[in-house]
Design a protein around this motif. Structure first.
Motif, PDB file in Angstrom:
ATOM      1  N   GLU A  39       0.916  -1.394  -0.190  1.00 22.09           N
ATOM      2  CA  GLU A  39      -0.068  -0.247   0.125  1.00 22.09           C
ATOM      3  C   GLU A  39       0.590   1.256  -0.510  1.00 22.09           C
ATOM      4  O   GLU A  39       0.570   2.457  -0.635  1.00 22.09           O
ATOM      5  N   ASN A  40       1.525   1.424   0.900  1.00 15.63           N
ATOM      6  CA  ASN A  40       2.617   2.041   0.823  1.00 15.63           C
ATOM      7  C   ASN A  40       3.320   2.424  -0.453  1.00 15.63           C
ATOM      8  O   ASN A  40       3.664   3.617  -1.287  1.00 15.63           O
ATOM      9  N   GLY A  41       3.946   1.833  -1.503  1.00 11.60           N
ATOM     10  CA  GLY A  41       4.304   0.950  -2.830  1.00 11.60           C
ATOM     11  C   GLY A  41       2.764   2.148  -3.233  1.00 11.60           C
ATOM     12  O   GLY A  41       3.809   3.090  -4.392  1.00 11.60           O
ATOM     13  N   ILE A  42       1.669   1.869  -3.416  1.00 14.79           N
ATOM     14  CA  ILE A  42       0.651   2.437  -3.918  1.00 14.79           C
ATOM     15  C   ILE A  42       1.557   3.892  -4.024  1.00 14.79           C
ATOM     16  O   ILE A  42       0.509   4.609  -4.842  1.00 14.79           O
ATOM     17  N   GLU A  43       0.725   4.696  -3.271  1.00 21.28           N
ATOM     18  CA  GLU A  43       1.063   5.757  -2.190  1.00 21.28           C
ATOM     19  C   GLU A  43       2.192   6.247  -3.318  1.00 21.28           C
ATOM     20  O   GLU A  43       2.089   7.783  -3.210  1.00 21.28           O
ATOM     21  N   SER A  44       3.227   6.189  -3.298  1.00 19.83           N
ATOM     22  CA  SER A  44       4.210   6.189  -3.686  1.00 19.83           C
ATOM     23  C   SER A  44       4.544   6.721  -4.969  1.00 19.83           C
ATOM     24  O   SER A  44       4.898   7.499  -5.421  1.00 19.83           O
ATOM     25  N   LYS A  54      10.522  11.402 -12.560  1.00 17.34           N
ATOM     26  CA  LYS A  54      11.316   9.832 -12.324  1.00 17.34           C
ATOM     27  C   LYS A  54      10.691   8.369 -12.542  1.00 17.34           C
ATOM     28  O   LYS A  54      11.100   7.550 -12.296  1.00 17.34           O
ATOM     29  N   PHE A  55      10.685   9.309 -13.927  1.00 21.75           N
ATOM     30  CA  PHE A  55      10.211   7.764 -15.292  1.00 21.75           C
ATOM     31  C   PHE A  55      11.867   7.895 -16.074  1.00 21.75           C
ATOM     32  O   PHE A  55      11.803   8.011 -16.501  1.00 21.75           O
ATOM     33  N   ALA A  71      11.270   6.328  -6.633  1.00 20.63           N
ATOM     34  CA  ALA A  71      10.642   7.066  -6.172  1.00 20.63           C
ATOM     35  C   ALA A  71      12.209   7.706  -5.725  1.00 20.63           C
ATOM     36  O   ALA A  71      12.860   7.625  -5.937  1.00 20.63           O
ATOM     37  N   GLY A  72      11.366   8.706  -4.549  1.00 21.77           N
ATOM     38  CA  GLY A  72      12.704   9.821  -4.769  1.00 21.77           C
ATOM     39  C   GLY A  72      13.894   9.761  -3.972  1.00 21.77           C
ATOM     40  O   GLY A  72      14.718  10.340  -4.732  1.00 21.77           O
ATOM     41  N   ASN A  73      13.621   8.433  -3.203  1.00 17.65           N
ATOM     42  CA  ASN A  73      15.145   8.070  -3.227  1.00 17.65           C
ATOM     43  C   ASN A  73      16.150   6.351  -3.948  1.00 17.65           C
ATOM     44  O   ASN A  73      16.792   5.336  -3.485  1.00 17.65           O
TER      45      ASN A  73
END
Length: 111
Positions: A39-44, A54-55, A71-73
């Motif tokens: 679920e955290n991955g979906i939010e990301s 980011k692509f 992701a940002g990291n």
């Protein structure tokens, strides 16, 4: 509007697919060891899909274009299918940008 589908892999990892309005899978996640991490991955994806930077546009070893969403990291949070052309890949990226931010989430692990 697109939707995220949460499912379980045969090894019991959770994963998600982002489907466009037409039902086509446009982004697939890695495996996650918990539903909360998935679920955290979906939010990301919802957050990071708004930024073109980011692509990561790539070409597979057999010459097929595809992309990763990072992701940002810098961690990969989703990967596309293989496309026949670079224009197909760009259409896929635009589809993720258009579908991901407001996509609903459907959990198929509770069925």
């Amino acid at each position: 509007m697109g939707k995220f589908i949460i499912s379980k892999r045969t090894n019991d990892d959770y994963q998600f697919n982002l489907k466009a309005v037409n039902g086509q899978v446009i982004l697939t996640s890695q495996g996650y060891n918990s539903k909360a991490a998935c679920e955290n991955g979906i939010e990301s994806v919802k957050t990071n899909s708004k930024e073109d930077s980011k692509f990561e546009r790539k070409t597979s070893s057999n010459g097929k274009p595809f992309f990763n969403l990072k992701a940002g990291n810098g961690q990969i949070i989703g990967t596309s299918e293989m496309y026949e052309s670079e224009s197909g890949r760009e259409n896929g990226i635009e589809s993720v940008k258009n579908n991901a931010p407001d996509a609903s989430v459907e959990d198929e692990t509770n069925k």
